[in-house]
Structure formats: C-alpha cells, structure tokens
Motif scaffolding. Structure first.
Motif, short mmCIF file in Angstrom:
data_model
loop_
_atom_site.label_atom_id
_atom_site.label_comp_id
_atom_site.label_asym_id
_atom_site.label_seq_id
_atom_site.Cartn_x
_atom_site.Cartn_y
_atom_site.Cartn_z
N VAL A 287 0.84 -1.21 0.00
CA VAL A 287 0.00 0.00 0.00
C VAL A 287 0.87 1.25 0.00
O VAL A 287 0.60 2.22 -0.73
N CYS A 288 1.94 1.24 0.80
CA CYS A 288 2.82 2.40 0.87
C CYS A 288 3.56 2.61 -0.45
O CYS A 288 3.76 3.76 -0.89
N GLU A 289 3.98 1.54 -1.10
CA GLU A 289 4.61 1.67 -2.42
C GLU A 289 3.64 2.29 -3.43
O GLU A 289 4.03 3.13 -4.24
N MET A 290 2.39 1.86 -3.37
CA MET A 290 1.38 2.40 -4.28
C MET A 290 1.20 3.90 -4.04
O MET A 290 1.16 4.70 -4.99
N MET A 291 1.10 4.30 -2.77
CA MET A 291 0.92 5.72 -2.47
C MET A 291 2.16 6.53 -2.80
O MET A 291 2.07 7.72 -3.16
N GLU A 292 3.34 5.90 -2.68
CA GLU A 292 4.57 6.60 -3.06
C GLU A 292 4.58 6.90 -4.55
O GLU A 292 4.99 8.00 -4.98
N ARG A 293 4.11 5.96 -5.37
CA ARG A 293 4.01 6.22 -6.81
C ARG A 293 2.99 7.31 -7.10
O ARG A 293 3.19 8.13 -8.02
N ASP A 294 1.90 7.32 -6.33
CA ASP A 294 0.90 8.38 -6.52
C ASP A 294 1.49 9.76 -6.22
O ASP A 294 1.17 10.74 -6.91
N VAL A 295 2.36 9.84 -5.21
CA VAL A 295 3.00 11.11 -4.88
C VAL A 295 3.91 11.56 -6.01
O VAL A 295 3.95 12.74 -6.38
N GLU A 296 4.64 10.61 -6.61
CA GLU A 296 5.53 10.96 -7.72
C GLU A 296 4.75 11.45 -8.92
O GLU A 296 5.18 12.38 -9.62
N LYS A 297 3.60 10.83 -9.17
CA LYS A 297 2.78 11.24 -10.32
C LYS A 297 2.04 12.55 -10.07
O LYS A 297 1.70 13.26 -11.02
N SER A 298 1.77 12.86 -8.81
CA SER A 298 0.98 14.06 -8.50
C SER A 298 1.80 15.33 -8.60
O SER A 298 1.24 16.43 -8.62
N HIS A 299 3.15 15.21 -8.61
CA HIS A 299 4.03 16.37 -8.74
C HIS A 299 3.79 17.39 -7.61
O HIS A 299 3.58 18.58 -7.84
N GLY A 300 3.86 16.89 -6.38
CA GLY A 300 3.78 17.79 -5.23
C GLY A 300 2.38 18.06 -4.72
O GLY A 300 2.18 19.08 -4.02
N ALA A 304 -2.07 14.14 -1.74
CA ALA A 304 -1.42 12.84 -1.94
C ALA A 304 -0.27 12.65 -0.96
O ALA A 304 -0.06 11.55 -0.42
N ILE A 305 0.51 13.72 -0.72
CA ILE A 305 1.64 13.62 0.21
C ILE A 305 1.15 13.35 1.63
O ILE A 305 1.70 12.51 2.35
N LYS A 306 0.09 14.03 2.02
CA LYS A 306 -0.46 13.83 3.36
C LYS A 306 -0.99 12.41 3.53
O LYS A 306 -0.78 11.76 4.57
N LYS A 307 -1.66 11.91 2.51
CA LYS A 307 -2.20 10.56 2.56
C LYS A 307 -1.09 9.52 2.67
O LYS A 307 -1.19 8.56 3.46
N ALA A 308 0.00 9.74 1.92
CA ALA A 308 1.12 8.80 1.97
C ALA A 308 1.84 8.88 3.31
O ALA A 308 2.23 7.84 3.89
#
Length: 472
Positions: A287-300, A304-308
């Motif tokens: 789950v954390c890996e998935m959210m980490e990728r979401d943070v990279e795709k969201s560009h800041g 998304a950062i708070k959720k991760a």
C-alpha cells in the motif's frame, strides 16, 4: 390449353343472328358445383385476364344448324381451326416471336419484378430451384468476395429488415472467423480482447495473478468497477491457498482499484481484509509503495503527500520492530528531498528496533544516502559501523561497492590499504586467512576493472608481503 383438353364453361350469351355464342370460364360460376374435380377449373387469377371468350364466326353454309350432328360437327370445326392457328403461331415464333412467348416472358417478369432484370437465364442450372438452395450452392462454390457480392444483391431483393438481419449475420460471422483465427495462431492468449478470451485464459491457468489483473483492467476500461471487484473476489477463490504471492498481487490490484475509484472507508476495509488473508506487513508495504508512486505522479500534490505520510506513519507504528518498514519510510523521505525528516526518522528507528537489527538497518540507511542523499553522511555511517564491527568483511565490501558506483575509486582503494595496513592510531585487527584471501581477490578484481597495471602490481606486492608476515 391444348386442343382436346376438357374444360368447363358456362354459356352466357347466344346470338342466333350472328351465329355465335358467348362462354365464360370464371371460377366464381362454379363455386357451388362439385360435379368435377377442382384441378379441372382454371384459377381465378388466370381467368380474370379474359372474362368472356367469343367464338369465331362460323360459316352457316358450311354447317347446317338443323343437322342432327350439328354439335359434333361444330366441335370438329373449332378443333381444326385452333390447330391451324397453333401451327401458324409456331411458324411465327421461328421468325419474329409469337404472342404466347411474349405472354410467357411477361409472366416471368412478373415473378421477378422485385429483382434486377435477368438478361440471360442459360447459365447451366435449373432456375426452378428454391432461392435457399441456389444461395447454398453459390456459397459453397464462390470465393469470399463473390459471397459478399451475392449477399449485397440479395439485400437489394429483400426488404429493409432482411437487410439488417443479413448485415448483422455477416458481421457476426466475420467476428467468429476473426476469433477462430486468433485462437489458431495463439494471439488470443497473448493479447485477449474480449471476455471470452479472458475466461479461456483464466481457465487454462487459474493460479496466474497476471491474468486476473488483466481481466480487472479490462473491466475498468469499460467503466465496470463492480465487475472488476467481482473478478478479484473470484480470483481469491480460484487461486490455490499455497500461492500466497499470487493472491497478494491480486489483493494489491484490488487495493489500487479502491484507492482510485472507491472511498476512504472502502479502502480501509479492503486493507483490513487483505491483512487477514496475507502477511499484514507485506500488505502495508504494498500500500505504501502504491501511495509513493501516486505522490511521484501528483508532482507535489499536498493531499497525496499527506495521505502517503499518514500511511507510512501508521505502518511504522504498527510494525515498529520490523526494519523493512523503517527502511521503506526512510527511502520515501530521501527520494522526495526531505533529508531532515529522514535524519530524524533514522534516530527514531534506532530506539525502536532491537539491537541485533541495528547493523543491517544502518547499512541500508547508508546505501540509501549514497543514492538519494549525501555521500558524506553515508561515509560517516559506514565508518562508524566498520570501526565498531571490524571483522565484518561484508560491510567493507558493501562500502567499497558503493564508493565505486559513486565514482570514487581512490576512496575504495584507500579503504583496502587502510584495512591491510592500519595507521598508528588505529587498533590492529587480525583477520583469518580466508578473510584476507577474499579481501585481496576483491581488491585485485577492482583494479582489473578500474585500475591499471601499476595498481594491479601493487595488489600483488601487498598480498606477497602479507603472506610473508603471516608465515614468519
């Protein structure tokens, strides 16, 4: 009719002065008459064309009306007259065509008035066959292009609904043919495009998580989220219980689905379900890996950062005695440039982890510093580890590899020299022969890849000196 045929007529008019009679062959005149068979009666459609037949004038001088055999003589006269007219019509057909042939052609044109005009019917087969039989023979003997042409001509002859049905059938046959071809050449399993392809692929290998995940993605491409969820639930039932990794992959796909298309409650419920059926630490790491990728795709994106961050903190709190969760959190912070927070997390992990896990976790932190952080901080960590655990050759080799990868070969060379010949201020550590052999091999291999002849010669000399000292 031919001469001599027996017909039924009704006398409707007698003209004695003109010496002729009027006859009618209408079927309506004989509806109540059952004396003769119906086959002897001419149909109403054919009799409508001529209601009243007038006989030709008969010469009174030829036949006497007062003669006892008047009727039989009259019949013979009429028969002879018709025979003569038939012969004349046959002769006329040979030259310029007769009226009877024109009537036949008219009848034929009426039978095919809905289709195109037939120019030549002498094509080698019987036109009396049924249309379905003709179509079957044409389909069996013609090519694909000829089939399509015949079907288009058939569409012209038929009505609007029939054209639609024929078009639908033709498209269905093309799809079936295409599917059969894909199954025959194997592309149906490599690139499934329909539900039937996916079902067949799953039936062939139900334990392959990749097939189930592709099937879920297929449903999502059709905006059918419920079908994707039901496919995942089917996968949990079909995959064998020993295939834990395959099941975990499907659980990860389902969690990703809930994260993108579900609510926060549905996501939490799915994570709890997955933790009950799998290793909970592995579930949270996925789950954390998935959210980490979401943070990279969201560009800041702050949301998304708070959720991760919340998910990483929850994982470290839930599994604080596991070094892998701290390493994953440390890597996440360094990759996003949050070095101060990563340094604070490192200190916090030392207090939470058992002492026997400190070496491996600190070594991993130093390696991540080389990749995403500061090389100076990484060297500080490795130097502290090697000073405290001098006989751990594995730490030294990891340190050397990271320096080589970072591009500082001279630093790696100085580490070997320092280990073999420590300075005066350092405590000398005695290594066994096996450790020293692996050290010299590692050093010489490095010089072969990144050094020159002089550097390789220095390694050989150092090895000979060590052997001389140890044997003396």
């Amino acid at each position: 009719y031919d001469p001599g045929d027996l017909v039924k007529t009704l006398v409707i008019k007698v003209e004695k002065e003109e010496k002729r009679i009027g006859l009618s062959m209408k079927a309506s005149h004989f509806e109540d008459d059952d004396s003769d068979d119906d086959s002897d009666i001419v149909s109403e459609d054919d009799s409508d064309d001529e209601d009243i037949l007038m006989t030709e004038a008969i010469n009174a001088n030829d036949i006497d009306s007062d003669d006892d055999n008047f009727v039989s003589k009259l019949a013979n006269k009429i028969r002879n007259t018709k025979g003569t007219s038939d012969d004349d019509s046959d002769d006329g057909n040979k030259s310029s065509g007769s009226s009877s042939s024109e009537e036949d052609s008219d009848d034929d044109s009426e039978e095919v008035e809905e289709g195109p005009t037939v120019m030549d019917t002498n094509v080698g087969f019987d036109w009396g066959k049924k249309s379905t039989e003709i179509q079957d023979e044409a389909d069996s003997d013609s090519s694909d292009d000829a089939d399509s042409d015949e079907e288009e001509e058939e569409d012209v002859k038929t009505g609007h609904k029939s054209r639609k049905k024929a078009l639908a059938k033709r498209l269905e046959e093309k799809e079936i043919s295409k599917m059969e071809q894909r199954i025959a050449d194997g592309t149906a399993d490599e690139n499934p495009e329909t539900s039937a392809d996916f079902e067949r692929l799953i039936a062939s290998d139900p334990n392959a998580s990749e097939n189930w995940i592709k099937y879920m993605a297929y449903h999502l491409s059709l905006a059918d989220i419920e079908s994707a969820r039901s496919t995942a639930n089917r996968a949990f039932e079909r995959i064998e219980f020993r295939q834990e990794g395959e099941k975990l992959n499907v659980w990860t796909a389902l969690i990703t689905l809930e994260s993108k298309y579900g609510t926060q409650n549905s996501l939490n419920e799915t994570i709890d379900r997955a933790s009950q059926h799998n290793n909970p630490k592995q579930v949270y790491l996925r789950v954390c890996e998935m959210m980490e990728r979401d943070v990279e795709k969201s560009h800041g994106d702050l949301a998304a950062i708070k959720k991760a961050d919340e998910m990483f903190a929850k994982m470290c709190k839930k599994f604080k005695s596991k070094k892998t969760v701290w390493i994953a959190y440390f890597k996440y912070l360094l990759k996003n440039g949050r070095h101060d927070e990563a340094h604070q997390l490192w200190k916090k992990s030392v207090t939470s982890l058992p002492s026997y896990k400190h070496i491996e976790s600190m070594s991993k932190f130093a390696q991540l510093e080389y990749e995403y952080g500061s090389a100076a901080r990484a060297r500080t960590i490795f130097d502290a580890l090697i000073d405290k655990h001098r006989k751990r050759m594995d730490l030294l080799f990891v340190y050397v590899d990271k320096e080589i990868k970072h591009g500082d070969v001279h630093v790696a060379r100085r580490l070997f020299e320092k280990t073999i010949n420590p300075t005066s201020g350092q405590n000398k550590t005695k290594y066994n022969d096996k450790q020293m052999k692996s050290l010299f091999k590692k050093w010489y291999r490095m010089e072969e890849d990144h050094g020159d002849e002089d550097s390789k010669l220095r390694v050989k000399i150092a090895a000979k000196e060590y052997v001389a000292k140890s044997s003396s």
